[in-house]
Structures are given as structure tokens and as C-alpha cells.
Design an enzyme around this catalytic site. Structure first.
Site, PDB file in Angstrom:
ATOM      1  CG  ASP A   6      30.421  42.235  44.431  1.00 13.13           C
ATOM      2  OD1 ASP A   6      31.471  41.585  44.255  1.00 13.13           O
ATOM      3  OD2 ASP A   6      30.017  43.099  43.634  1.00 13.13           O
ATOM      4  CG  ASP A   8      35.348  45.986  42.293  1.00 13.18           C
ATOM      5  OD1 ASP A   8      35.826  46.646  43.237  1.00 13.18           O
ATOM      6  OD2 ASP A   8      36.025  45.220  41.585  1.00 13.18           O
ATOM      7  CD  GLN A  51      39.011  42.355  42.683  1.00 13.58           C
ATOM      8  OE1 GLN A  51      39.774  43.037  42.005  1.00 13.58           O
ATOM      9  NE2 GLN A  51      37.809  42.783  43.044  1.00 13.58           N
ATOM     10  CB  SER A  52      39.191  38.096  36.327  1.00  5.03           C
ATOM     11  OG  SER A  52      38.645  39.243  35.699  1.00  5.03           O
ATOM     12  CB  CYS A  88      37.741  34.455  42.422  1.00  8.18           C
ATOM     13  SG  CYS A  88      38.172  33.490  40.945  1.00  8.18           S
ATOM     14  CG  HIS A  90      41.306  31.413  39.639  1.00 10.36           C
ATOM     15  ND1 HIS A  90      40.656  31.189  40.832  1.00 10.36           N
ATOM     16  CD2 HIS A  90      42.544  30.876  39.772  1.00 10.36           C
ATOM     17  CE1 HIS A  90      41.454  30.520  41.641  1.00 10.36           C
ATOM     18  NE2 HIS A  90      42.615  30.324  41.026  1.00 10.36           N
ATOM     19  CB  CYS A  98      36.967  30.553  44.200  1.00  8.27           C
ATOM     20  SG  CYS A  98      38.378  30.886  43.147  1.00  8.27           S
ATOM     21  CE  LYS A 100      31.533  37.506  43.766  1.00  3.64           C
ATOM     22  NZ  LYS A 100      31.235  38.817  44.358  1.00  3.64           N
TER      23      LYS A 100
END
Length: 183
Positions: A6, A8, A51-52, A88, A90, A98, A100
């Protein structure tokens, strides 16, 4: 061995706020060196990151690319290499496959390496979502006590996940993997 990280809270500082530009992307002490040491020992490194902030309009893919360019350049300066970064973009409400704890990012990594499965791979994260995705995809799940790790570890005591191993940070994880006899 394939090691999926991961981003961040595992590689870079993370306090729950969105990181919106390369200047604000700051590696955790020892994380870049840990990645380079793993690479130099023959391990393959991939990154899977939600990465929303893109869907929320906080930053765009150009800013995300600049953060990842910075990460890759720092790793390369230490003699390492990141093979693939999946992300991701979204919003959590979009219901994509995608983000998590769904496994879509990990499936992209599996396909990149032309693997039949991710059995034998390790996924290192700082959140329950990371660990759940790892286990659902057949990876060994590792929690680090950086970023959201302390809170996640506390919740694991209340709601355990099978077989999760815990390390102080990415560097201590790398130290363990690189011991004679390995994992």
C-alpha cells in the site's frame, strides 16, 4: 517473491489527510531504503493504492503521476525498482471492483506478472481494507504500525483476521524478509 505495498501510511507519511501534490508526498524514514533493499535481494515490488481524492476533485492524475514519479525516482536513486503501481481513482460510493478491500488492484498486479494466482505473494498495508484485500486475493497479509496501523492493530484485537503478521514499519518488515532463511 512478489511484495505488494500500500502507499499512504506504508511508504509515505499519512495522517488521514489527502496528499494532493508531490511536494506534500513525504516518505517515511527508512521506507525508500527498505524498498531498494528488497529489490536488490531479488524481490519484485508492486504498489496498490486507493486514491479517491481524484474522484473527489482534490487532485488529478497529473498530480498523482508526479507523486509516483517522485517515489520511483527516490527508489531508483537507492538502486531499486518499482515494477507497477496500480491505483483506484474512484469514490467509495461508486461500487467499483478495484477499491480495496475489493481485489481489482491486486488482480491487475497478478495479470501484469502473468501469474495464475497471488499465492505466495505478500501484501503490506496499514489498514483493515489492505489486509482484507490481501487475504481475499490469496496473499500473506502484513500490517505495519505506521499511518493507520496502530488503530488497525487495535481493531484486529477486537475483530481478528487470520494469519496477519505485524511489524513496526516497512524497514522492520524488510529486515525480517532479508534475514538468512527469509520469511
Amino acid at each position: 517473491m512478489l511484495i505488494i505495498l500500500d502507499r499512504d501510511g506504508v511508504i509515505n507519511e499519512y495522517d488521514g489527510s489527502y496528499i494532493c501534490c508531490a511536494d506534500d508526498w513525504i516518505p517515511l524514514p527508512g521506507s525508500i531504503d527498505a524498498i531498494a533493499r528488497l529489490c536488490n535481494a531479488g524481490h519484485r515490488i508492486a504498489i496498490a493504492t486507493n486514491q479517491s481524492g481524484i474522484a473527489r476533485g482534490y487532485y488529478g492524475t497529473d498530480e498523482l503521476d508526479a507523486m509516483h514519479d517522485k517515489l520511483e525516482a527516490l527508489v531508483e536513486q537507492q538502486g531499486g525498482c518499482i515494477d507497477i503501481i496500480t491505483f483506484c481513482p474512484h469514490h467509495p460510493d461508486e461500487g467499483c471492483d478495484c477499491r480495496k478491500p475489493m481485489t481489482g488492484l491486486l488482480e491487475q498486479i497478478r495479470d501484469h506478472y502473468h501469474l495464475p494466482s497471488l499465492h505466495g505473494a505478500i501484501m503490506v498495508g496499514d489498514s483493515r481494507k489492505d489486509l482484507e484485500a490481501a487475504l481475499a486475493a490469496g496473499c500473506q497479509a502484513v500490517l505495519v504500525r505506521t499511518g493507520n496501523g496502530p488503530e488497525t492493530e487495535q481493531h484486529l484485537n477486537e475483530r481478528p483476521l487470520p494469519g496477519v503478521r505485524v511489524f513496526d514499519n516497512l524497514s522492520s518488515f524488510a529486515d525480517r524478509i532479508l534475514l538468512p532463511g527469509g520469511w
